[in-house]
Design a protein around this motif. Structure first.
Motif, PDB file in Angstrom:
ATOM      1  N   ARG A 185       0.830  -1.203   0.000  1.00 24.41           N
ATOM      2  CA  ARG A 185       0.000   0.000   0.000  1.00 24.41           C
ATOM      3  C   ARG A 185       0.864   1.252   0.000  1.00 24.41           C
ATOM      4  O   ARG A 185       1.786   1.381   0.798  1.00 24.41           O
ATOM      5  N   LEU A 186       0.520   2.161  -0.908  1.00 25.87           N
ATOM      6  CA  LEU A 186       1.095   3.500  -0.905  1.00 25.87           C
ATOM      7  C   LEU A 186       0.124   4.410  -0.163  1.00 25.87           C
ATOM      8  O   LEU A 186      -1.040   4.531  -0.545  1.00 25.87           O
ATOM      9  N   ASN A 187       0.577   5.014   0.929  1.00 26.78           N
ATOM     10  CA  ASN A 187      -0.220   5.937   1.711  1.00 26.78           C
ATOM     11  C   ASN A 187       0.238   7.361   1.416  1.00 26.78           C
ATOM     12  O   ASN A 187       1.431   7.662   1.510  1.00 26.78           O
ATOM     13  N   GLN A 188      -0.700   8.211   1.064  1.00 23.83           N
ATOM     14  CA  GLN A 188      -0.376   9.597   0.725  1.00 23.83           C
ATOM     15  C   GLN A 188      -1.340  10.516   1.489  1.00 23.83           C
ATOM     16  O   GLN A 188      -2.552  10.401   1.350  1.00 23.83           O
ATOM     17  N   ILE A 189      -0.770  11.401   2.301  1.00 23.50           N
ATOM     18  CA  ILE A 189      -1.561  12.325   3.107  1.00 23.50           C
ATOM     19  C   ILE A 189      -1.184  13.744   2.704  1.00 23.50           C
ATOM     20  O   ILE A 189      -0.032  14.152   2.858  1.00 23.50           O
ATOM     21  N   ALA A 190      -2.149  14.486   2.172  1.00 26.47           N
ATOM     22  CA  ALA A 190      -1.901  15.839   1.677  1.00 26.47           C
ATOM     23  C   ALA A 190      -2.603  16.858   2.569  1.00 26.47           C
ATOM     24  O   ALA A 190      -3.731  16.631   3.027  1.00 26.47           O
ATOM     25  N   PHE A 191      -1.927  17.978   2.821  1.00 25.89           N
ATOM     26  CA  PHE A 191      -2.484  19.084   3.610  1.00 25.89           C
ATOM     27  C   PHE A 191      -2.506  20.345   2.752  1.00 25.89           C
ATOM     28  O   PHE A 191      -1.569  20.594   1.985  1.00 25.89           O
ATOM     29  N   GLU A 192      -3.566  21.143   2.890  1.00 25.57           N
ATOM     30  CA  GLU A 192      -3.697  22.390   2.144  1.00 25.57           C
ATOM     31  C   GLU A 192      -4.216  23.482   3.065  1.00 25.57           C
ATOM     32  O   GLU A 192      -5.266  23.305   3.706  1.00 25.57           O
ATOM     33  N   LEU A 193      -3.517  24.596   3.122  1.00 25.84           N
ATOM     34  CA  LEU A 193      -3.970  25.743   3.903  1.00 25.84           C
ATOM     35  C   LEU A 193      -4.678  26.692   2.950  1.00 25.84           C
ATOM     36  O   LEU A 193      -4.058  27.259   2.046  1.00 25.84           O
ATOM     37  N   VAL A 194      -5.973  26.851   3.135  1.00 22.43           N
ATOM     38  CA  VAL A 194      -6.827  27.558   2.177  1.00 22.43           C
ATOM     39  C   VAL A 194      -7.227  28.919   2.727  1.00 22.43           C
ATOM     40  O   VAL A 194      -7.632  29.040   3.894  1.00 22.43           O
ATOM     41  N   ASP A 195      -7.117  29.944   1.875  1.00 23.24           N
ATOM     42  CA  ASP A 195      -7.592  31.283   2.230  1.00 23.24           C
ATOM     43  C   ASP A 195      -9.121  31.246   2.292  1.00 23.24           C
ATOM     44  O   ASP A 195      -9.780  30.931   1.301  1.00 23.24           O
ATOM     45  N   ALA A 196      -9.689  31.546   3.460  1.00 22.26           N
ATOM     46  CA  ALA A 196     -11.130  31.431   3.650  1.00 22.26           C
ATOM     47  C   ALA A 196     -11.919  32.518   2.930  1.00 22.26           C
ATOM     48  O   ALA A 196     -13.146  32.440   2.849  1.00 22.26           O
ATOM     49  N   GLU A 197     -11.253  33.527   2.397  1.00 25.27           N
ATOM     50  CA  GLU A 197     -11.927  34.611   1.672  1.00 25.27           C
ATOM     51  C   GLU A 197     -11.843  34.408   0.166  1.00 25.27           C
ATOM     52  O   GLU A 197     -12.812  34.652  -0.565  1.00 25.27           O
ATOM     53  N   THR A 198     -10.688  33.955  -0.321  1.00 23.02           N
ATOM     54  CA  THR A 198     -10.474  33.858  -1.768  1.00 23.02           C
ATOM     55  C   THR A 198     -10.401  32.422  -2.277  1.00 23.02           C
ATOM     56  O   THR A 198     -10.556  32.184  -3.471  1.00 23.02           O
TER      57      THR A 198
END
Length: 220
Positions: A185-198
């Motif tokens: 199994r390849l495990n991939q965990i991605a995180f994204e910090l999103v601008d809540a206005e744009t």
């Protein structure tokens, strides 16, 4: 006939003792018995190290490693240097999706990441707990109705808004050899910090690893 009376009394007493002993024995038989079967005794384990039961999925040492790395990467990215006032950030498992094949408590990841970021940021980030919005709303009503005083920080127009929220996903790629039964199994965990206005992505991070085992374990 005193002797006969004495023998009769003795016989009655013995019968009573036998009946009592039988009653106690029956009660003991009805009690559930604990069997000390042989096996692996319970022991304390370091959550940062591989445990006794391991498989090809995300485990305790992976959660610690990925949250530590993501906290370091976000702080080192220079993201916080853009702000004179600490930005408000929401970290919640609702925006952290599980798209993989493993059952996992997503909050174990987001909660630990929040704690590690809070420790590493040293006051440069304000974290918003919107999961407590209902409790906050009730407290605001109590203050404005005069049931309680206004506290020590005063009143605000509304609850704290969010500048950024952390999203992401868990993804997996599984394969199995039918001849040997080996699971990979390849495990991939991605995180994204999103601008809540744009909606712009202010920062992204990824943690991935691959494992193989003769037989996988059951994750719950």
């Amino acid at each position: 006939m005193p002797w006969k009376h004495h023998m009769r009394a003795t016989a009655c007493a013995l019968a009573g003792l036998l009946l009592a002993a039988s009653t106690v024995a029956d009660a003991r038989e009805r009690r559930p018995r604990l069997e000390n079967r042989g096996g692996v005794p319970a022991r304390d384990l370091d959550p940062s190290e591989k445990g006794l039961v391991t498989g090809v999925g995300i485990e305790s040492q992976d959660i610690q490693a990925m949250t530590n790395q993501m906290a370091r990467d976000l702080i080192a990215s220079g993201f916080l240097g853009r702000f004179s006032t600490p930005p408000r950030v929401l970290i919640d498992e609702q925006e952290f999706r599980n798209e993989g094949s493993q059952i996992i408590n997503r909050r174990m990841i987001t909660q630990r990441l929040l704690v590690e970021l809070n420790r590493a940021a040293q006051g440069k980030i304000t974290f918003v707990g919107q999961r407590y919005a209902g409790m906050v709303a009730r407290q605001r009503d109590l203050k404005r109705e005069g049931v309680t005083d206004t506290g020590t920080t005063g009143l605000t127009q509304g609850q704290a808004g969010v500048d950024f929220f952390l999203g992401g996903a868990i993804m997996t790629l599984d394969s199995r050899d039918p001849r040997t039964g080996v699971v990979q199994r390849l495990n991939q965990i991605a995180f994204e910090l999103v601008d809540a206005e744009t909606g712009e992505l202010a920062w992204t991070g990824m943690y991935e690893f691959q494992r193989a085992a003769a037989e996988d374990v059951i994750y719950r």
